[in-house]
Design an enzyme around this catalytic site. Structure first.
Site, PDB file in Angstrom:
ATOM      1  N   ASP A  67       0.909  -1.218   0.022  1.00 10.47           N
ATOM      2  CA  ASP A  67       0.129   0.041   0.125  1.00 10.47           C
ATOM      3  C   ASP A  67       0.777   1.195   0.002  1.00 10.47           C
ATOM      4  O   ASP A  67       1.845   1.180   0.331  1.00 10.47           O
ATOM      5  CB  ASP A  67      -0.927  -0.185   1.151  1.00 10.47           C
ATOM      6  CG  ASP A  67      -0.260  -0.947   2.640  1.00 10.47           C
ATOM      7  OD1 ASP A  67       0.904  -0.531   2.527  1.00 10.47           O
ATOM      8  OD2 ASP A  67      -1.070  -1.081   3.358  1.00 10.47           O
ATOM      9  N   ASP A 136      -7.875  -3.013  13.941  1.00 10.83           N
ATOM     10  CA  ASP A 136      -9.480  -3.507  13.518  1.00 10.83           C
ATOM     11  C   ASP A 136      -9.213  -4.598  12.711  1.00 10.83           C
ATOM     12  O   ASP A 136     -10.211  -4.761  12.019  1.00 10.83           O
ATOM     13  CB  ASP A 136      -9.945  -2.242  12.873  1.00 10.83           C
ATOM     14  CG  ASP A 136      -9.161  -1.753  11.570  1.00 10.83           C
ATOM     15  OD1 ASP A 136      -8.108  -2.257  11.247  1.00 10.83           O
ATOM     16  OD2 ASP A 136      -9.527  -0.739  10.970  1.00 10.83           O
ATOM     17  N   HIS A 138      -7.382  -4.955   9.872  1.00  9.91           N
ATOM     18  CA  HIS A 138      -7.102  -4.573   8.366  1.00  9.91           C
ATOM     19  C   HIS A 138      -5.858  -5.283   8.016  1.00  9.91           C
ATOM     20  O   HIS A 138      -4.903  -5.570   8.915  1.00  9.91           O
ATOM     21  CB  HIS A 138      -7.005  -3.302   8.216  1.00  9.91           C
ATOM     22  CG  HIS A 138      -6.123  -2.466   8.808  1.00  9.91           C
ATOM     23  ND1 HIS A 138      -6.356  -1.451   9.525  1.00  9.91           N
ATOM     24  CD2 HIS A 138      -4.578  -2.601   8.707  1.00  9.91           C
ATOM     25  CE1 HIS A 138      -4.979  -0.802   9.930  1.00  9.91           C
ATOM     26  NE2 HIS A 138      -4.128  -1.562   9.446  1.00  9.91           N
ATOM     27  N   GLU A 143      -9.717  -2.242   4.996  1.00  7.53           N
ATOM     28  CA  GLU A 143     -10.360  -1.836   6.036  1.00  7.53           C
ATOM     29  C   GLU A 143     -11.988  -2.925   6.399  1.00  7.53           C
ATOM     30  O   GLU A 143     -12.221  -3.339   5.438  1.00  7.53           O
ATOM     31  CB  GLU A 143     -10.827  -0.312   6.314  1.00  7.53           C
ATOM     32  CG  GLU A 143      -9.860   0.710   6.122  1.00  7.53           C
ATOM     33  CD  GLU A 143      -9.102   0.779   7.685  1.00  7.53           C
ATOM     34  OE1 GLU A 143      -9.174  -0.383   8.478  1.00  7.53           O
ATOM     35  OE2 GLU A 143      -8.380   2.129   7.899  1.00  7.53           O
TER      36      GLU A 143
HETATM   37  C1  F6R Z   1       1.232  -1.555   6.064  1.00  6.08           C
HETATM   38  C2  F6R Z   1      -0.127  -2.611   6.156  1.00  6.08           C
HETATM   39  C3  F6R Z   1      -0.895  -2.293   7.393  1.00  6.08           C
HETATM   40  C4  F6R Z   1       0.149  -2.851   8.866  1.00  6.08           C
HETATM   41  C5  F6R Z   1      -0.765  -2.539  10.083  1.00  6.08           C
HETATM   42  C6  F6R Z   1      -0.011  -2.735  11.295  1.00  6.08           C
HETATM   43  O1  F6R Z   1       1.767  -1.563   4.769  1.00  6.08           O
HETATM   44  O2  F6R Z   1       0.039  -3.066   5.224  1.00  6.08           O
HETATM   45  O3  F6R Z   1      -1.913  -3.271   7.111  1.00  6.08           O
HETATM   46  O4  F6R Z   1       0.636  -3.907   8.509  1.00  6.08           O
HETATM   47  O5  F6R Z   1      -1.623  -1.426   9.973  1.00  6.08           O
HETATM   48  O6  F6R Z   1       0.820  -1.791  11.540  1.00  6.08           O
HETATM   49  P1  F6R Z   1       1.937  -1.825  12.651  1.00  6.08           P
HETATM   50  O7  F6R Z   1       3.036  -3.070  12.170  1.00  6.08           O
HETATM   51  O8  F6R Z   1       2.695  -0.712  12.551  1.00  6.08           O
HETATM   52  O9  F6R Z   1       1.135  -2.214  13.678  1.00  6.08           O
END
Ligand code: F6R
Length: 234
Positions: A67, A136, A138, A143
């Site tokens: 992303d 959440d 994701h 989302e």
């Molecule tokens: C980022 C991504 C997100 C993160 C998620 C957890 O490329 O795809 O899904 O993996 O938000 O983020 P952290 O590891 O910072 O808790």
């Protein structure tokens, strides 16, 4: 779905590093899907160490990131492009032309997403996808409410996600409201998936494990994948 429980974040990162090093050893042309955020940082540090120790060669590896924030240029210090360069790419021997990250300032948003899907196909599909998980549920920026058939697209970030990610920005209002993300269907097409979750994700991981497939917990879609490993910190 296989679950590997580890007793520390260091061990979680070590396990993930072993899987990536082994995958590239077996297939030097590996197509690797990458995530940003805090969780994979330990893995990236170990991959750099493995590279410096001659245990892994990225010269033929292709990467696709999950992303990118919408509205941020590549060289913006908050962009995922910048994050990847700083935390991994600038420290290994990956070729620039083999790195793929969605362009946060693409004028034609639909075409940018369609092009990304085409590029993944052209590379032969993702062999190994690294994932983190949001509080959440994701995965990438899919989302709650994301559909199983979803593909790479622009998505509105939930307030919870913007709040969680505000730690990387000076002010919360600077956190972009939209992002480009690979879709659930795009992710599930990867041949193998490893999801990394530190102990701060205990709550959501137990929800994912308990629930049936539920679009309100996007990570639950991973139960449909035949080769998905959750590496979690106990
Ligand atoms: C980022 C991504 C997100 C993160 C998620 C957890 O490329 O795809 O899904 O993996 O938000 O983020 P952290 O590891 O910072 O808790």
């Amino acid at each position: 779905m296989q679950i590997i429980k580890t007793s520390s974040y260091r061990k979680l990162s070590k396990k993930a590093n072993e899987i990536v090093v082994d995958a590239v050893f077996k297939n030097p042309n590996l197509v690797l899907g990458l995530a940003t955020g805090s969780t994979p940082l330990g893995l990236y540090q170990l991959l750099i160490k493995s590279f410096k120790g001659g245990k892994i060669d990225f010269s033929k590896v292709k990467t696709f990131n999950l992303d990118e924030y919408y509205g941020l240029k590549k060289n913006d210090s908050q962009s995922y492009s910048y994050f990847m360069d700083k935390n991994l790419f600038s420290k290994i021997n990956i070729k620039k032309e083999n790195i793929h990250i969605l362009n946060g300032v693409a004028k034609n948003k639909k075409e940018e997403c369609a092009k990304y899907e085409r590029e993944i196909k052209k590379a032969g599909g993702i062999d190994l996808q690294i994932l983190g998980i949001g509080a959440d549920g994701h995965i990438a920026f899919n989302e709650p409410g994301s559909l199983l058939k979803s593909r790479t697209r622009l998505i509105k970030l939930k307030e919870q996600t913007r709040k969680d990610n505000a730690r990387f920005f000076e002010l919360k209002k600077e956190v972009p409201k939209f992002a480009f993300t690979m879709g659930i269907a795009t992710i599930l097409e990867a041949k193998k998936i490893i999801l990394l979750a530190g102990k701060n994700k205990k709550e959501i991981i137990s929800q994912v494990l308990k629930t049936k497939i539920n679009p309100q917990i996007p990570a639950s879609f991973l139960k449909l994948h035949p080769r998905c490993i959750f590496i979690v910190e106990e």
